[in-house]
Design a protein around this motif. Sequence first.
Motif, PDB file in Angstrom:
ATOM      1  N   VAL A  47       5.316  51.055  33.495  1.00 43.09           N
ATOM      2  CA  VAL A  47       4.692  52.256  32.941  1.00 43.09           C
ATOM      3  C   VAL A  47       4.526  52.084  31.435  1.00 43.09           C
ATOM      4  N   LEU A  48       3.326  52.355  30.945  1.00 42.82           N
ATOM      5  CA  LEU A  48       3.062  52.314  29.510  1.00 42.82           C
ATOM      6  C   LEU A  48       2.451  53.662  29.111  1.00 42.82           C
ATOM      7  N   MET A  49       3.052  54.297  28.106  1.00 41.49           N
ATOM      8  CA  MET A  49       2.538  55.563  27.583  1.00 41.49           C
ATOM      9  C   MET A  49       2.281  55.414  26.094  1.00 41.49           C
ATOM     10  N   ARG A  50       1.140  55.899  25.647  1.00 43.01           N
ATOM     11  CA  ARG A  50       0.826  55.917  24.215  1.00 43.01           C
ATOM     12  C   ARG A  50       0.722  57.373  23.790  1.00 43.01           C
ATOM     13  N   PRO A 126       1.615  56.544  15.832  1.00 40.77           N
ATOM     14  CA  PRO A 126       1.797  56.727  17.270  1.00 40.77           C
ATOM     15  C   PRO A 126       3.007  55.943  17.775  1.00 40.77           C
ATOM     16  N   THR A 127       3.366  56.225  18.994  1.00 43.36           N
ATOM     17  CA  THR A 127       4.469  55.547  19.665  1.00 43.36           C
ATOM     18  C   THR A 127       3.966  55.034  21.004  1.00 43.36           C
ATOM     19  N   THR A 128       4.454  53.893  21.401  1.00 42.38           N
ATOM     20  CA  THR A 128       4.210  53.392  22.744  1.00 42.38           C
ATOM     21  C   THR A 128       5.554  53.322  23.447  1.00 42.38           C
ATOM     22  N   VAL A 129       5.630  53.953  24.606  1.00 39.94           N
ATOM     23  CA  VAL A 129       6.828  53.885  25.435  1.00 39.94           C
ATOM     24  C   VAL A 129       6.471  53.014  26.629  1.00 39.94           C
ATOM     25  N   VAL A 130       7.218  51.937  26.813  1.00 40.62           N
ATOM     26  CA  VAL A 130       6.953  51.038  27.928  1.00 40.62           C
ATOM     27  C   VAL A 130       8.240  50.897  28.732  1.00 40.62           C
ATOM     28  N   ALA A 136      17.224  46.994  40.740  1.00 37.34           N
ATOM     29  CA  ALA A 136      18.342  46.279  40.128  1.00 37.34           C
ATOM     30  C   ALA A 136      18.326  46.337  38.602  1.00 37.34           C
ATOM     31  N   ARG A 137      17.161  46.595  38.030  1.00 38.41           N
ATOM     32  CA  ARG A 137      17.053  46.500  36.574  1.00 38.41           C
ATOM     33  C   ARG A 137      15.951  47.425  36.090  1.00 38.41           C
ATOM     34  N   THR A 138      16.301  48.319  35.171  1.00 42.26           N
ATOM     35  CA  THR A 138      15.351  49.240  34.567  1.00 42.26           C
ATOM     36  C   THR A 138      15.599  49.253  33.066  1.00 42.26           C
ATOM     37  N   HIS A 139      14.508  49.250  32.306  1.00 46.26           N
ATOM     38  CA  HIS A 139      14.650  49.331  30.850  1.00 46.26           C
ATOM     39  C   HIS A 139      13.419  50.025  30.288  1.00 46.26           C
ATOM     40  N   VAL A 140      13.646  50.880  29.301  1.00 46.48           N
ATOM     41  CA  VAL A 140      12.564  51.596  28.623  1.00 46.48           C
ATOM     42  C   VAL A 140      12.721  51.355  27.132  1.00 46.48           C
ATOM     43  N   VAL A 141      11.602  51.057  26.460  1.00 48.77           N
ATOM     44  CA  VAL A 141      11.605  50.844  25.012  1.00 48.77           C
ATOM     45  C   VAL A 141      10.568  51.757  24.378  1.00 48.77           C
ATOM     46  N   GLU A 142      10.993  52.457  23.355  1.00 49.46           N
ATOM     47  CA  GLU A 142      10.089  53.288  22.565  1.00 49.46           C
ATOM     48  C   GLU A 142       9.742  52.512  21.298  1.00 49.46           C
ATOM     49  N   ASP A 143       8.491  52.078  21.209  1.00 54.43           N
ATOM     50  CA  ASP A 143       7.990  51.270  20.097  1.00 54.43           C
ATOM     51  C   ASP A 143       7.216  52.175  19.142  1.00 54.43           C
ATOM     52  N   TYR A 144       7.857  52.552  18.035  1.00 52.21           N
ATOM     53  CA  TYR A 144       7.225  53.424  17.045  1.00 52.21           C
ATOM     54  C   TYR A 144       6.378  52.573  16.099  1.00 52.21           C
ATOM     55  N   TYR A 145       5.097  52.860  16.024  1.00 50.69           N
ATOM     56  CA  TYR A 145       4.175  52.052  15.223  1.00 50.69           C
ATOM     57  C   TYR A 145       4.325  52.273  13.723  1.00 50.69           C
ATOM     58  N   TRP A 157       2.414  42.094  24.272  1.00 46.99           N
ATOM     59  CA  TRP A 157       2.639  42.408  25.679  1.00 46.99           C
ATOM     60  C   TRP A 157       2.074  43.789  26.030  1.00 46.99           C
ATOM     61  N   GLU A 158       2.273  44.766  25.146  1.00 51.14           N
ATOM     62  CA  GLU A 158       1.705  46.103  25.372  1.00 51.14           C
ATOM     63  C   GLU A 158       0.181  46.030  25.471  1.00 51.14           C
ATOM     64  N   ALA A 159      -0.432  45.271  24.580  1.00 54.03           N
ATOM     65  CA  ALA A 159      -1.891  45.115  24.597  1.00 54.03           C
ATOM     66  C   ALA A 159      -2.337  44.408  25.886  1.00 54.03           C
ATOM     67  N   ARG A 160      -1.541  43.467  26.346  1.00 55.81           N
ATOM     68  CA  ARG A 160      -1.872  42.757  27.587  1.00 55.81           C
ATOM     69  C   ARG A 160      -1.811  43.712  28.787  1.00 55.81           C
ATOM     70  N   ILE A 161      -0.834  44.603  28.802  1.00 56.92           N
ATOM     71  CA  ILE A 161      -0.740  45.600  29.879  1.00 56.92           C
ATOM     72  C   ILE A 161      -2.018  46.436  29.897  1.00 56.92           C
ATOM     73  N   ASP A 162      -2.432  46.924  28.725  1.00 56.35           N
ATOM     74  CA  ASP A 162      -3.675  47.702  28.629  1.00 56.35           C
ATOM     75  C   ASP A 162      -4.873  46.899  29.130  1.00 56.35           C
ATOM     76  N   SER A 163      -4.942  45.638  28.730  1.00 61.18           N
ATOM     77  CA  SER A 163      -6.071  44.790  29.088  1.00 61.18           C
ATOM     78  C   SER A 163      -6.134  44.534  30.593  1.00 61.18           C
ATOM     79  N   VAL A 164      -5.016  44.148  31.178  1.00 60.34           N
ATOM     80  CA  VAL A 164      -4.975  43.862  32.609  1.00 60.34           C
ATOM     81  C   VAL A 164      -5.281  45.126  33.419  1.00 60.34           C
TER      82      VAL A 164
END
Length: 177
Positions: A47-50, A126-130, A136-145, A157-164
């Motif tokens: 999941v990616l949120m901007r 802005p912030t991106t939350v990915v 077995a494994r969950t992780h969330v990162v809040e990337d503040y621009y 990697w965030e840009a690649r998620i958007d692109s794909v």
Amino acid sequence: MIRSARTLASAALLLLAAACQPPRPAPAAAPEGGAAAAGSAAVDSLVLMRTRCFGTCPAYRVVLRPSGEVRFRQSWPDSLPEHRATIAPAQFNALVAGADAAGFWALPTLMAENTGVCGMARTDSPTTVVGVYGAARTHVVEDYYGCTRIPGPLRAWEARIDSVAGVSRWLVTPAHR
């Protein structure tokens, strides 16, 4: 005061990201004659949120699943209808593998709260939350621009998620006011 408001906003974003996590389907069996991609077999969703910024940053959420399902919903400038598409499951697996290359698993959940990772933080960015969600494994990162230290591999990697996911085909950019 600004720091505590940012902390509250960060907590709200993380709760929203967790609430947006799709239900976990039963694990799929590996295809006959082959094994599931390493590391991605146990991942239920990516999941990616901007978020909005002080300006014209669009806000949206994109959810990708191992089956190749892509769901996109933009919440700013307006609440727009959900869009759906598909990608190849191999593309999903490659994105999950990209988390390792981006150093995602080692990053703190709230990057802006960690000066060693963020440096000084500017406001109104802005912030991106990915998040990578799995049994077995969950992780969330809040990337503040607004961080002055740029985590290049994470941003790539965030840009690649958007692109794909093909986000650009649905994105409505807010007009300057």
